[in-house]
Scaffold this motif. Structure first.
Motif, PDB file in Angstrom:
ATOM      1  N   THR A  32       0.869  -1.179   0.000  1.00  0.00           N
ATOM      2  CA  THR A  32       0.000   0.000   0.000  1.00  0.00           C
ATOM      3  C   THR A  32       0.907   1.230   0.000  1.00  0.00           C
ATOM      4  OG1 THR A  32      -1.699  -1.178   1.250  1.00  0.00           O
ATOM      5  CG2 THR A  32      -1.829   1.224   1.228  1.00  0.00           C
ATOM      6  N   TYR A  33       0.967   1.910  -1.116  1.00  0.00           N
ATOM      7  CA  TYR A  33       1.940   2.991  -1.262  1.00  0.00           C
ATOM      8  C   TYR A  33       1.449   4.294  -0.652  1.00  0.00           C
ATOM      9  CZ  TYR A  33       4.236  -0.038  -4.679  1.00  0.00           C
ATOM     10  OH  TYR A  33       4.879  -1.086  -5.288  1.00  0.00           O
ATOM     11  N   SER A  34       2.343   4.935   0.122  1.00  0.00           N
ATOM     12  CA  SER A  34       2.104   6.309   0.556  1.00  0.00           C
ATOM     13  C   SER A  34       2.646   7.220  -0.544  1.00  0.00           C
ATOM     14  CB  SER A  34       2.829   6.600   1.871  1.00  0.00           C
ATOM     15  OG  SER A  34       2.337   5.784   2.907  1.00  0.00           O
ATOM     16  N   THR A  35       1.959   8.302  -0.802  1.00  0.00           N
ATOM     17  CA  THR A  35       2.389   9.208  -1.871  1.00  0.00           C
ATOM     18  C   THR A  35       2.600  10.617  -1.335  1.00  0.00           C
ATOM     19  OG1 THR A  35       0.117   9.717  -2.506  1.00  0.00           O
ATOM     20  CG2 THR A  35       1.185   7.877  -3.640  1.00  0.00           C
ATOM     21  N   ILE A  44       5.337   8.120  -5.402  1.00  0.00           N
ATOM     22  CA  ILE A  44       5.420   7.217  -4.249  1.00  0.00           C
ATOM     23  C   ILE A  44       6.499   7.710  -3.300  1.00  0.00           C
ATOM     24  CG2 ILE A  44       6.083   4.881  -3.529  1.00  0.00           C
ATOM     25  CD1 ILE A  44       4.798   3.881  -6.149  1.00  0.00           C
ATOM     26  N   LYS A  46       9.075   6.658  -1.242  1.00  0.00           N
ATOM     27  CA  LYS A  46       9.848   5.421  -1.079  1.00  0.00           C
ATOM     28  C   LYS A  46      10.330   5.229   0.362  1.00  0.00           C
ATOM     29  CE  LYS A  46      13.520   2.833  -3.404  1.00  0.00           C
ATOM     30  NZ  LYS A  46      14.586   2.874  -4.426  1.00  0.00           N
ATOM     31  N   LEU A  49       8.289   2.802   2.574  1.00  0.00           N
ATOM     32  CA  LEU A  49       8.219   1.370   2.287  1.00  0.00           C
ATOM     33  C   LEU A  49       8.919   0.564   3.372  1.00  0.00           C
ATOM     34  CD1 LEU A  49       9.034   1.336  -1.546  1.00  0.00           C
ATOM     35  CD2 LEU A  49       6.828   0.835  -0.494  1.00  0.00           C
ATOM     36  N   GLU A  53       9.546  -4.890   1.480  1.00  0.00           N
ATOM     37  CA  GLU A  53       8.938  -4.345   0.265  1.00  0.00           C
ATOM     38  C   GLU A  53      10.000  -3.743  -0.643  1.00  0.00           C
ATOM     39  OE1 GLU A  53       4.611  -3.135   2.254  1.00  0.00           O
ATOM     40  OE2 GLU A  53       6.178  -1.619   2.006  1.00  0.00           O
ATOM     41  N   ASN A  54      10.911  -2.996  -0.051  1.00  0.00           N
ATOM     42  CA  ASN A  54      12.006  -2.412  -0.831  1.00  0.00           C
ATOM     43  C   ASN A  54      12.834  -3.489  -1.517  1.00  0.00           C
ATOM     44  OD1 ASN A  54      12.573   0.360  -1.244  1.00  0.00           O
ATOM     45  ND2 ASN A  54      12.781   0.654   0.965  1.00  0.00           N
TER      46      ASN A  54
END
Length: 418
Positions: A32-35, A44, A46, A49, A53-54
Protein backbone atom coordinates in the motif's frame (compact mmCIF):
# COMPACT_ATOMS: atom_id res chain seq x y z
CA UNK A 1 21.88 -13.37 -13.58
CA UNK A 2 19.40 -13.94 -10.75
CA UNK A 3 22.29 -14.88 -8.48
CA UNK A 4 24.02 -11.59 -9.35
CA UNK A 5 20.88 -9.68 -8.47
CA UNK A 6 20.69 -11.45 -5.09
CA UNK A 7 24.36 -10.63 -4.41
CA UNK A 8 23.87 -7.00 -5.36
CA UNK A 9 20.84 -6.64 -3.08
CA UNK A 10 22.63 -8.38 -0.21
CA UNK A 11 25.41 -5.79 -0.50
CA UNK A 12 22.99 -2.83 -0.83
CA UNK A 13 20.84 -3.85 2.15
CA UNK A 14 23.73 -5.25 4.28
CA UNK A 15 22.09 -8.68 4.57
CA UNK A 16 23.06 -12.26 3.85
CA UNK A 17 22.17 -13.64 0.42
CA UNK A 18 19.92 -16.27 1.98
CA UNK A 19 17.95 -13.50 3.73
CA UNK A 20 17.42 -11.66 0.46
CA UNK A 21 16.38 -14.87 -1.28
CA UNK A 22 13.93 -15.75 1.50
CA UNK A 23 12.38 -12.26 1.39
CA UNK A 24 11.86 -12.39 -2.38
CA UNK A 25 10.49 -15.94 -2.34
CA UNK A 26 7.97 -15.17 0.40
CA UNK A 27 6.83 -11.77 -0.85
CA UNK A 28 3.36 -12.19 -2.31
CA UNK A 29 1.33 -9.02 -1.71
CA UNK A 30 0.98 -5.59 -3.27
CA UNK A 31 2.33 -2.81 -1.00
CA UNK A 32 0.00 0.00 0.00
CA UNK A 33 1.94 2.99 -1.26
CA UNK A 34 2.10 6.31 0.56
CA UNK A 35 2.39 9.21 -1.87
CA UNK A 36 3.51 12.83 -1.80
CA UNK A 37 3.34 15.72 -4.24
CA UNK A 38 6.58 16.82 -5.89
CA UNK A 39 6.46 19.54 -8.57
CA UNK A 40 2.68 19.14 -8.86
CA UNK A 41 3.03 15.42 -9.49
CA UNK A 42 1.94 12.53 -7.27
CA UNK A 43 4.85 10.18 -6.54
CA UNK A 44 5.42 7.22 -4.25
CA UNK A 45 7.16 8.08 -0.99
CA UNK A 46 9.85 5.42 -1.08
CA UNK A 47 10.97 6.24 2.48
CA UNK A 48 7.68 4.83 3.80
CA UNK A 49 8.22 1.37 2.29
CA UNK A 50 9.02 -1.52 4.60
CA UNK A 51 12.43 -3.21 4.24
CA UNK A 52 11.01 -6.41 2.72
CA UNK A 53 8.94 -4.35 0.26
CA UNK A 54 12.01 -2.41 -0.83
CA UNK A 55 13.96 -5.63 -1.34
CA UNK A 56 11.25 -7.36 -3.36
CA UNK A 57 10.55 -4.33 -5.56
CA UNK A 58 14.26 -3.85 -6.23
CA UNK A 59 14.57 -7.52 -7.15
CA UNK A 60 11.79 -7.39 -9.73
CA UNK A 61 13.11 -4.11 -11.11
CA UNK A 62 16.57 -5.64 -11.60
CA UNK A 63 15.05 -8.81 -13.02
CA UNK A 64 13.18 -6.86 -15.72
CA UNK A 65 16.16 -4.59 -16.45
CA UNK A 66 18.55 -7.53 -16.77
CA UNK A 67 16.47 -9.80 -18.99
CA UNK A 68 14.38 -7.40 -21.08
CA UNK A 69 15.49 -5.99 -24.41
CA UNK A 70 14.89 -2.32 -23.60
CA UNK A 71 17.39 0.32 -22.49
CA UNK A 72 16.60 3.54 -20.68
CA UNK A 73 16.64 6.66 -22.89
CA UNK A 74 19.82 8.73 -22.75
CA UNK A 75 19.32 12.49 -23.07
CA UNK A 76 22.86 13.05 -24.32
CA UNK A 77 22.54 10.43 -27.08
CA UNK A 78 19.17 11.82 -28.13
CA UNK A 79 20.44 15.40 -28.36
CA UNK A 80 23.52 14.28 -30.32
CA UNK A 81 21.18 12.64 -32.83
CA UNK A 82 18.96 15.73 -33.09
CA UNK A 83 21.91 18.12 -33.37
CA UNK A 84 23.12 16.08 -36.33
CA UNK A 85 19.81 16.66 -38.13
CA UNK A 86 17.80 19.74 -37.08
CA UNK A 87 20.39 22.47 -37.86
CA UNK A 88 20.59 21.13 -41.43
CA UNK A 89 16.89 20.60 -42.18
CA UNK A 90 16.87 23.68 -44.42
CA UNK A 91 19.01 21.67 -46.86
CA UNK A 92 16.13 19.24 -47.46
CA UNK A 93 13.53 19.92 -50.15
CA UNK A 94 10.81 18.68 -47.81
CA UNK A 95 10.61 17.85 -44.14
CA UNK A 96 8.19 17.56 -41.23
CA UNK A 97 8.72 17.98 -37.48
CA UNK A 98 6.15 16.62 -35.06
CA UNK A 99 6.86 16.97 -31.34
CA UNK A 100 4.41 15.48 -28.86
CA UNK A 101 4.02 14.58 -25.23
CA UNK A 102 1.98 11.91 -23.44
CA UNK A 103 -0.54 13.30 -20.96
CA UNK A 104 0.07 11.96 -17.43
CA UNK A 105 2.09 9.11 -18.89
CA UNK A 106 2.76 6.96 -15.81
CA UNK A 107 -0.81 7.17 -14.57
CA UNK A 108 -2.56 6.10 -17.78
CA UNK A 109 -0.69 3.02 -19.02
CA UNK A 110 -2.53 -0.30 -19.26
CA UNK A 111 -0.49 -2.45 -16.85
CA UNK A 112 -1.97 -5.67 -18.21
CA UNK A 113 -0.16 -4.86 -21.46
CA UNK A 114 3.04 -4.37 -19.48
CA UNK A 115 2.70 -7.87 -18.05
CA UNK A 116 2.20 -9.25 -21.57
CA UNK A 117 5.43 -7.54 -22.72
CA UNK A 118 7.35 -8.84 -19.70
CA UNK A 119 6.11 -12.36 -20.39
CA UNK A 120 7.30 -12.05 -23.99
CA UNK A 121 10.78 -10.88 -22.97
CA UNK A 122 11.47 -12.88 -19.82
CA UNK A 123 11.47 -16.55 -18.96
CA UNK A 124 9.88 -16.20 -15.55
CA UNK A 125 9.93 -18.71 -12.75
CA UNK A 126 6.47 -19.71 -11.51
CA UNK A 127 6.62 -17.55 -8.37
CA UNK A 128 7.90 -14.57 -10.39
CA UNK A 129 5.14 -15.03 -12.95
CA UNK A 130 2.52 -15.29 -10.23
CA UNK A 131 3.71 -12.18 -8.37
CA UNK A 132 4.07 -9.95 -11.44
CA UNK A 133 0.72 -11.05 -12.88
CA UNK A 134 -1.03 -10.35 -9.58
CA UNK A 135 0.85 -7.06 -9.12
CA UNK A 136 0.10 -5.69 -12.58
CA UNK A 137 -3.46 -6.96 -12.80
CA UNK A 138 -4.41 -5.32 -9.51
CA UNK A 139 -2.36 -2.11 -9.50
CA UNK A 140 -4.53 0.87 -10.47
CA UNK A 141 -1.75 3.01 -11.92
CA UNK A 142 2.00 3.02 -12.41
CA UNK A 143 2.67 5.85 -9.95
CA UNK A 144 6.25 7.17 -10.35
CA UNK A 145 8.71 7.07 -7.49
CA UNK A 146 10.17 3.55 -7.56
CA UNK A 147 12.52 1.93 -10.05
CA UNK A 148 10.17 -0.95 -10.87
CA UNK A 149 7.58 1.44 -12.26
CA UNK A 150 10.22 3.17 -14.40
CA UNK A 151 11.09 -0.23 -15.86
CA UNK A 152 7.43 -1.05 -16.55
CA UNK A 153 7.02 2.25 -18.40
CA UNK A 154 10.13 1.66 -20.48
CA UNK A 155 9.32 -1.92 -21.44
CA UNK A 156 6.06 -0.59 -22.91
CA UNK A 157 7.72 2.56 -24.27
CA UNK A 158 10.26 0.53 -26.21
CA UNK A 159 7.43 -1.41 -27.91
CA UNK A 160 5.87 1.90 -28.90
CA UNK A 161 9.20 3.24 -30.25
CA UNK A 162 9.67 0.22 -32.48
CA UNK A 163 6.14 0.50 -33.85
CA UNK A 164 6.57 4.22 -34.60
CA UNK A 165 9.83 3.66 -36.46
CA UNK A 166 8.41 0.73 -38.38
CA UNK A 167 5.19 2.52 -39.34
CA UNK A 168 6.91 5.73 -40.48
CA UNK A 169 9.88 4.18 -42.28
CA UNK A 170 7.99 4.35 -45.59
CA UNK A 171 6.92 7.94 -44.89
CA UNK A 172 10.43 9.39 -44.99
CA UNK A 173 11.56 8.74 -41.42
CA UNK A 174 14.72 10.72 -40.60
CA UNK A 175 14.69 10.13 -36.87
CA UNK A 176 12.38 9.46 -33.96
CA UNK A 177 13.34 9.98 -30.32
CA UNK A 178 11.56 9.52 -27.02
CA UNK A 179 12.74 10.53 -23.56
CA UNK A 180 10.18 9.08 -21.12
CA UNK A 181 7.05 10.95 -22.27
CA UNK A 182 8.66 13.56 -24.59
CA UNK A 183 8.71 12.47 -28.23
CA UNK A 184 9.88 13.99 -31.50
CA UNK A 185 9.40 12.65 -35.03
CA UNK A 186 11.27 14.09 -38.03
CA UNK A 187 10.50 13.07 -41.63
CA UNK A 188 12.20 14.04 -44.88
CA UNK A 189 8.78 14.40 -46.52
CA UNK A 190 5.99 16.90 -46.00
CA UNK A 191 3.24 14.98 -44.24
CA UNK A 192 -0.04 16.43 -43.02
CA UNK A 193 -0.41 16.68 -39.25
CA UNK A 194 -3.74 14.83 -39.23
CA UNK A 195 -2.12 11.77 -40.83
CA UNK A 196 0.68 11.75 -38.27
CA UNK A 197 -1.65 12.22 -35.31
CA UNK A 198 -4.00 9.48 -36.49
CA UNK A 199 -1.11 7.02 -36.82
CA UNK A 200 0.44 7.97 -33.47
CA UNK A 201 -2.86 7.63 -31.62
CA UNK A 202 -3.49 4.22 -33.19
CA UNK A 203 -0.07 2.98 -32.00
CA UNK A 204 -0.63 4.46 -28.54
CA UNK A 205 -3.84 2.48 -28.16
CA UNK A 206 -2.11 -0.73 -29.30
CA UNK A 207 0.74 -0.43 -26.81
CA UNK A 208 -0.45 1.69 -23.88
CA UNK A 209 -4.19 0.95 -23.90
CA UNK A 210 -7.23 3.21 -24.13
CA UNK A 211 -6.58 5.77 -21.37
CA UNK A 212 -3.38 7.45 -22.57
CA UNK A 213 -3.74 10.57 -24.72
CA UNK A 214 -1.54 13.20 -26.37
CA UNK A 215 -0.97 16.38 -24.38
CA UNK A 216 -2.23 18.92 -26.91
CA UNK A 217 -0.69 21.88 -25.06
CA UNK A 218 2.80 20.44 -25.57
CA UNK A 219 2.46 19.51 -29.25
CA UNK A 220 4.30 21.26 -32.10
CA UNK A 221 4.01 20.68 -35.83
CA UNK A 222 6.19 22.33 -38.50
CA UNK A 223 7.11 21.57 -42.07
CA UNK A 224 9.26 22.93 -44.88
CA UNK A 225 6.69 25.64 -45.69
CA UNK A 226 7.13 27.31 -42.28
CA UNK A 227 9.71 30.10 -42.47
CA UNK A 228 9.78 31.11 -38.80
CA UNK A 229 9.24 28.89 -35.79
CA UNK A 230 10.63 27.99 -32.41
CA UNK A 231 10.26 24.88 -30.27
CA UNK A 232 11.91 23.34 -27.23
CA UNK A 233 12.93 19.77 -26.54
CA UNK A 234 14.67 18.33 -23.47
CA UNK A 235 15.85 21.71 -22.25
CA UNK A 236 17.12 22.96 -25.63
CA UNK A 237 15.48 25.50 -27.92
CA UNK A 238 15.56 25.46 -31.73
CA UNK A 239 14.78 28.65 -33.66
CA UNK A 240 14.37 28.88 -37.43
CA UNK A 241 14.24 32.03 -39.53
CA UNK A 242 15.83 34.46 -37.09
CA UNK A 243 18.86 35.06 -39.31
CA UNK A 244 19.54 34.76 -43.06
CA UNK A 245 23.13 33.67 -42.45
CA UNK A 246 22.25 31.13 -39.76
CA UNK A 247 19.01 29.27 -40.72
CA UNK A 248 18.79 27.57 -37.33
CA UNK A 249 19.83 28.99 -33.98
CA UNK A 250 20.23 26.74 -30.96
CA UNK A 251 20.21 27.43 -27.28
CA UNK A 252 18.99 26.76 -23.78
CA UNK A 253 15.20 26.63 -23.42
CA UNK A 254 13.71 29.77 -21.77
CA UNK A 255 12.49 27.97 -18.65
CA UNK A 256 15.93 26.48 -17.98
CA UNK A 257 17.70 29.69 -18.95
CA UNK A 258 15.66 31.64 -16.39
CA UNK A 259 16.94 29.27 -13.72
CA UNK A 260 20.55 30.13 -14.58
CA UNK A 261 19.81 33.87 -14.76
CA UNK A 262 18.20 33.66 -11.30
CA UNK A 263 21.28 31.89 -9.95
CA UNK A 264 23.62 34.54 -11.38
CA UNK A 265 21.46 37.25 -9.81
CA UNK A 266 21.61 35.48 -6.44
CA UNK A 267 25.41 35.34 -6.70
CA UNK A 268 25.56 39.07 -7.43
CA UNK A 269 23.25 39.87 -4.48
CA UNK A 270 25.47 37.77 -2.21
CA UNK A 271 28.44 39.84 -3.38
CA UNK A 272 26.50 43.04 -2.66
CA UNK A 273 26.20 41.93 0.97
CA UNK A 274 29.64 40.38 1.62
CA UNK A 275 31.85 42.25 -0.92
CA UNK A 276 33.91 39.04 -1.30
CA UNK A 277 35.40 39.35 -4.79
CA UNK A 278 37.20 35.97 -4.64
CA UNK A 279 33.99 34.15 -3.75
CA UNK A 280 32.12 36.03 -6.48
CA UNK A 281 34.67 35.08 -9.14
CA UNK A 282 34.72 31.41 -8.08
CA UNK A 283 30.92 31.11 -7.94
CA UNK A 284 30.59 32.50 -11.47
CA UNK A 285 33.37 30.23 -12.72
CA UNK A 286 31.70 27.14 -11.22
CA UNK A 287 28.48 28.11 -13.00
CA UNK A 288 30.07 27.57 -16.40
CA UNK A 289 32.49 24.74 -15.64
CA UNK A 290 31.83 21.05 -15.28
CA UNK A 291 32.03 19.78 -11.70
CA UNK A 292 32.89 16.08 -11.82
CA UNK A 293 32.56 13.81 -8.80
CA UNK A 294 32.26 10.15 -7.84
CA UNK A 295 29.26 9.47 -5.65
CA UNK A 296 25.71 8.22 -5.31
CA UNK A 297 22.33 9.85 -5.87
CA UNK A 298 19.67 10.10 -3.17
CA UNK A 299 17.53 7.52 -4.98
CA UNK A 300 20.36 5.07 -5.62
CA UNK A 301 23.19 4.07 -3.32
CA UNK A 302 25.36 2.77 -6.17
CA UNK A 303 28.32 5.10 -6.72
CA UNK A 304 29.24 6.30 -10.20
CA UNK A 305 30.81 9.26 -11.96
CA UNK A 306 28.48 12.24 -12.10
CA UNK A 307 28.74 15.72 -13.58
CA UNK A 308 27.03 18.99 -12.71
CA UNK A 309 27.01 22.39 -14.33
CA UNK A 310 25.90 24.10 -17.53
CA UNK A 311 29.04 22.81 -19.22
CA UNK A 312 27.69 19.26 -19.04
CA UNK A 313 23.93 19.86 -19.24
CA UNK A 314 24.26 21.71 -22.55
CA UNK A 315 27.44 20.25 -23.98
CA UNK A 316 25.85 19.72 -27.40
CA UNK A 317 25.94 23.49 -27.96
CA UNK A 318 29.74 23.55 -27.85
CA UNK A 319 30.27 22.24 -31.35
CA UNK A 320 28.25 25.17 -32.72
CA UNK A 321 30.43 27.70 -30.90
CA UNK A 322 33.50 28.37 -33.04
CA UNK A 323 35.42 30.21 -30.32
CA UNK A 324 34.85 32.55 -27.37
CA UNK A 325 33.85 35.42 -29.68
CA UNK A 326 31.77 33.55 -32.24
CA UNK A 327 28.41 32.70 -30.71
CA UNK A 328 26.33 33.49 -33.80
CA UNK A 329 24.83 29.98 -33.91
CA UNK A 330 23.30 30.46 -30.47
CA UNK A 331 20.02 32.18 -29.68
CA UNK A 332 20.54 35.73 -28.45
CA UNK A 333 19.34 34.90 -24.94
CA UNK A 334 21.77 31.96 -24.65
CA UNK A 335 24.74 33.95 -26.00
CA UNK A 336 23.92 36.76 -23.56
CA UNK A 337 24.29 34.38 -20.61
CA UNK A 338 28.08 34.37 -20.96
CA UNK A 339 28.52 38.16 -20.62
CA UNK A 340 25.58 40.56 -21.01
CA UNK A 341 23.39 38.79 -18.44
CA UNK A 342 26.14 38.99 -15.82
CA UNK A 343 26.67 42.71 -16.45
CA UNK A 344 22.90 43.28 -16.36
CA UNK A 345 22.59 41.54 -12.98
CA UNK A 346 25.13 43.99 -11.55
CA UNK A 347 23.28 46.93 -13.11
CA UNK A 348 19.79 46.05 -11.86
CA UNK A 349 21.17 45.54 -8.36
CA UNK A 350 22.83 48.97 -8.40
CA UNK A 351 26.40 47.63 -8.32
CA UNK A 352 29.32 48.63 -10.50
CA UNK A 353 30.87 45.57 -12.15
CA UNK A 354 34.06 44.90 -10.14
CA UNK A 355 37.29 45.40 -12.18
CA UNK A 356 38.23 41.71 -11.82
CA UNK A 357 34.88 40.53 -13.18
CA UNK A 358 34.95 43.24 -15.87
CA UNK A 359 38.29 41.90 -17.12
CA UNK A 360 37.06 38.31 -17.00
CA UNK A 361 34.02 39.26 -19.08
CA UNK A 362 36.18 41.26 -21.49
CA UNK A 363 38.47 38.23 -21.93
CA UNK A 364 35.46 35.90 -22.40
CA UNK A 365 36.50 33.77 -19.44
CA UNK A 366 33.09 32.24 -18.75
CA UNK A 367 32.45 31.41 -22.41
CA UNK A 368 35.92 29.83 -22.46
CA UNK A 369 35.12 27.69 -19.40
CA UNK A 370 32.06 26.39 -21.22
CA UNK A 371 33.49 25.91 -24.72
CA UNK A 372 36.82 24.40 -23.61
CA UNK A 373 35.20 21.92 -21.24
CA UNK A 374 36.94 23.24 -18.14
CA UNK A 375 36.30 21.01 -15.13
CA UNK A 376 36.76 20.81 -11.38
CA UNK A 377 37.41 17.18 -10.48
CA UNK A 378 36.41 16.13 -6.97
CA UNK A 379 38.52 13.03 -6.43
CA UNK A 380 41.33 12.91 -3.90
CA UNK A 381 43.60 10.76 -6.12
CA UNK A 382 43.12 12.12 -9.62
CA UNK A 383 41.61 15.54 -8.92
CA UNK A 384 41.74 18.02 -6.06
CA UNK A 385 43.41 16.52 -2.99
CA UNK A 386 42.08 17.28 0.49
CA UNK A 387 44.26 20.37 0.99
CA UNK A 388 43.37 21.83 -2.42
CA UNK A 389 39.68 21.15 -1.94
CA UNK A 390 39.71 22.78 1.49
CA UNK A 391 41.33 25.89 -0.03
CA UNK A 392 38.66 26.08 -2.76
CA UNK A 393 35.78 25.51 -0.35
CA UNK A 394 37.36 28.02 2.05
CA UNK A 395 36.73 30.74 -0.52
CA UNK A 396 33.01 29.91 -0.54
CA UNK A 397 32.57 29.08 3.14
CA UNK A 398 34.49 31.17 5.68
CA UNK A 399 33.91 28.77 8.58
CA UNK A 400 36.77 26.83 10.16
CA UNK A 401 37.01 23.74 7.93
CA UNK A 402 39.87 21.95 9.70
CA UNK A 403 37.67 19.11 10.96
CA UNK A 404 35.86 18.55 7.67
CA UNK A 405 36.64 15.40 5.71
CA UNK A 406 36.88 15.19 1.92
CA UNK A 407 33.27 14.08 1.42
CA UNK A 408 31.90 16.87 3.62
CA UNK A 409 33.96 19.47 1.76
CA UNK A 410 32.84 18.08 -1.59
CA UNK A 411 29.20 18.30 -0.53
CA UNK A 412 29.61 21.96 0.44
CA UNK A 413 31.07 22.70 -2.99
CA UNK A 414 28.39 20.70 -4.82
CA UNK A 415 25.66 22.61 -2.99
CA UNK A 416 27.10 25.78 -4.50
CA UNK A 417 26.80 24.41 -8.03
CA UNK A 418 23.45 24.80 -9.77
Amino acid sequence: MRRRIIKKLAYSFSLEECEIESTVNNFNYIPTYSTRIIKNRKVIDKSKLLANENIALEYYKDLINSYSTFSFPNRSFIMTELMNIIPYLHCYNSYTIYKFDFKEFFYNIDLKNCFKFINEDLSLKSREYKFLKNYLNNLNECTPGIGLHNSLVEIAGTRFDLKVMNNFKDMGLLTYCRYVDDCILILDEKLDETIIVKEIKKLMKEVFGQKLSINESKTDYYNCDDTNYKFTYLGYVFEKGQSKKVPYKLGIAPKKLNKYVTKINEIVIEYKHDQDIEALSLKLELMFKRVVFYGSRKSNERKKWQVRGIGDSYKELKRFMKDNDNLKNLTKETADLFEWTIRECFRINGIHTPPKIHNQLKNKKFASCFINNRATLLHRKIGLNHKQLKEVVGILDRRNLDRYGYKELANILLNKVI
